[in-house]
Structure formats: structure tokens, C-alpha cells
Scaffold this active site. Structure first.
Site, short mmCIF file in Angstrom:
data_model
loop_
_atom_site.label_atom_id
_atom_site.label_comp_id
_atom_site.label_asym_id
_atom_site.label_seq_id
_atom_site.Cartn_x
_atom_site.Cartn_y
_atom_site.Cartn_z
N SER A 7 -12.31 -23.15 48.13
CA SER A 7 -11.29 -22.12 47.65
C SER A 7 -9.99 -22.51 48.09
CB SER A 7 -11.71 -20.87 47.95
OG SER A 7 -10.53 -19.95 47.76
N ASP A 34 -8.44 -19.02 42.98
CA ASP A 34 -8.28 -17.43 42.90
C ASP A 34 -6.85 -17.07 42.47
OD1 ASP A 34 -10.85 -16.44 43.62
OD2 ASP A 34 -10.50 -17.06 45.79
N MET A 36 -4.30 -14.00 41.70
CA MET A 36 -4.24 -12.85 42.00
C MET A 36 -2.80 -11.91 41.56
SD MET A 36 -5.86 -12.43 45.64
CE MET A 36 -7.35 -13.46 46.35
N HIS A 65 -10.31 -18.20 38.73
CA HIS A 65 -10.94 -16.81 38.68
C HIS A 65 -10.07 -15.94 38.71
CE1 HIS A 65 -13.23 -14.05 42.07
NE2 HIS A 65 -12.90 -13.38 40.72
N GLY A 149 -9.26 -9.91 47.34
CA GLY A 149 -7.78 -9.71 47.56
C GLY A 149 -7.40 -10.61 48.52
N PHE A 150 -8.24 -10.70 49.37
CA PHE A 150 -7.64 -11.76 50.55
C PHE A 150 -8.66 -12.54 50.97
CE2 PHE A 150 -5.42 -7.67 50.81
CZ PHE A 150 -4.05 -8.11 51.19
N GLY A 151 -8.46 -13.75 51.61
CA GLY A 151 -9.27 -14.53 52.23
C GLY A 151 -9.46 -14.36 53.48
N ASP A 180 -18.96 -15.44 45.93
CA ASP A 180 -17.58 -15.54 46.45
C ASP A 180 -17.13 -14.71 47.74
OD1 ASP A 180 -14.94 -16.04 46.77
OD2 ASP A 180 -14.24 -15.67 44.78
N GLY A 181 -17.02 -15.09 48.92
CA GLY A 181 -16.51 -14.29 50.17
C GLY A 181 -17.33 -14.39 51.32
N GLY A 202 -13.63 -20.97 51.73
CA GLY A 202 -12.39 -21.24 51.85
C GLY A 202 -12.02 -21.46 53.32
#
Length: 223
Positions: A7, A34, A36, A65, A149-151, A180-181, A202
Site C-alpha cells: 500500500s 487508497d 480517501m 480502493h 481512514g489511516f495506515g 486490507d489492514g 503498508g
């Protein structure tokens, strides 16, 4: 075989082109991007112009995404961005959140009409029952394993049963499951074993502990 999708949200944007090329040369399978808007999620990242720029530096498939409100208004713009620099967009994915748009079936088919693989994302609290009627129009299912919303967030362990359930749901189809996450060295194997086909990483790729290449090699060795 499981795919690793770095990511770029965690990459060094001051030298993004170099980071993208190094990522490709280090054995990544696709690039995860990503987008946003500061409304659907509490952060603002990048838009179509940056995706156009990225397309100059890689031939890897890209998953755009969209974490944005009203994604239908921007699908064609992002499709054009992916198609810049003579890319084969049939290898790319364009994904949106089911929570952000009421007419998901229509939008998934629109993405396919543009020659791009269609994807839909679910937040951690959104049940799989919300997409059972959409399977024939999907190429990719994104399961968020952090609140978007945040990495750099930690993986939500209670999402493992959801990944297993999703694998059963899509069995017999060509739909890929992307997680993802919070993917890291500590949990990547159990996420793969639960049924993930694509793992977004990421911080695990773009940290300062080792080179991008060494990080990707280490993650692939674990799966």
C-alpha cells in the site's frame, strides 16, 4: 499462490516514483492505492492525477480502493487515470465501499464496462450478507480488517472468522479476497490460512527496518 500488494499510503511520497519502481523490482504482485476524501473516512490522500503519475513507473496491476462518498461520480475519472501511459487496465481493479453507494450492482457493472476488474469493500462491521446478491458482478472482495481512514493500525483479530466465511461464500467463483489492514509478519500466515488471496501490506513493506525488497521477501517467505 497468495499475492502481496504493498500500500503506497505508507510509502515515502517525496520519492514516490522511486519507491514504486523499487516495489515492482522487489517482487510485489500489485500496487494498492487508497483514495480517501475526508468525508467517507477522516483522512485525505490522493486523486486521479497521482494515479496517472504512478502509471508511468510501474506495469504491475493496480487496485484503486475508493474510500470516498458517491463513488459513482468519479469512476470514469479514475478509469481514465488508470488508462494513461498505455496501461492494460484489464489487469487493474477499481473498488468502492458498499457503505458509500446504494446502487452497488449498477456501479460494479459500470466498472466492468470500462474494461477494469470490479471490486467492493466491506468495513469491519458490515456483514457478508450485504454482498451475496452481487457475486456475479464482482471480481474482488476487499475485507477491511481495521477501521478505514489511516495506515499503521493493528489488525482486528475478530475478522479472521469473517475471512473464512467469505472464502466459503465465493468458493467456485473467480472472486479474489483481499485483506486490507494491519497485515504484518506476526499475522500474515494466519490471514492467508483463513482464505485471503491478496494481502495488503503498508508499514510492513515501507518501514525503515529493512529495504523494501527484504521486507517483501520476508513476507512472501512467511506465506
Amino acid at each position: 499462490m497468495v499475492k502481496i500488494a504493498p500500500s503506497i499510503l505508507s510509502a515515502d511520497f517525496s520519492k514516490l516514483g522511486d519507491e514504486i519502481m523499487e516495489t515492482e523490482n522487489s517482487g510485489a504482485d500489485l500496487i494498492h492505492i487508497d483514495v480517501m476524501d475526508g468525508h467517507f473516512v477522516p483522512n485525505i490522500t490522493i486523486g486521479p492525477l497521482v494515479i496517472e503519475a504512478i502509471s508511468k513507473f510501474t506495469n504491475l496491476p493496480m487496485n484503486v480502493h475508493l474510500m470516498i462518498e458517491n463513488p459513482s461520480a468519479y469512476i470514469e475519472t479514475f478509469a481514465k487515470a488508470l488508462a494513461k501511459n498505455d496501461r492494460d487496465v484489464s489487469l487493474d481493479y477499481l473498488s468502492f465501499h458498499i457503505e458509500a453507494f446504494y446502487h452497488s450492482h449498477r456501479l460494479l457493472n459500470k466498472i466492468r464496462e470500462l474494461g477494469i476488474k470490479s471490486g467492493i469493500a466491506l468495513n469491519p462491521s458490515t456483514p457478508l450478507s450485504s454482498i451475496t446478491h452481487l457475486l456475479d458482478s464482482m471480481d474482488l472482495l476487499i475485507l477491511m480488517t481495521v477501521n478505514p481512514g489511516f495506515g499503521g493500525q493493528s489488525f482486528i483479530e475478530s475478522m479472521l472468522p469473517k475471512i473464512k466465511e467469505a472464502k466459503k461464500l465465493v468458493r467456485g467463483s473467480d472472486i479474489e479476497i483481499l485483506v486490507d489492514g494491519g497485515v504484518s509478519e506476526k499475522n500474515i500466515k494466519k490471514i492467508r490460512d483463513a482464505g485471503a488471496d491478496i494481502l495488503v501490506a503498508g508499514a510492513a513493506v515501507y518501514n525503515d527496518k529493512a529495504s523494501i525488497k527484504n521486507n517483501i521477501i520476508r513476507l512472501k517467505a512467511l506465506v
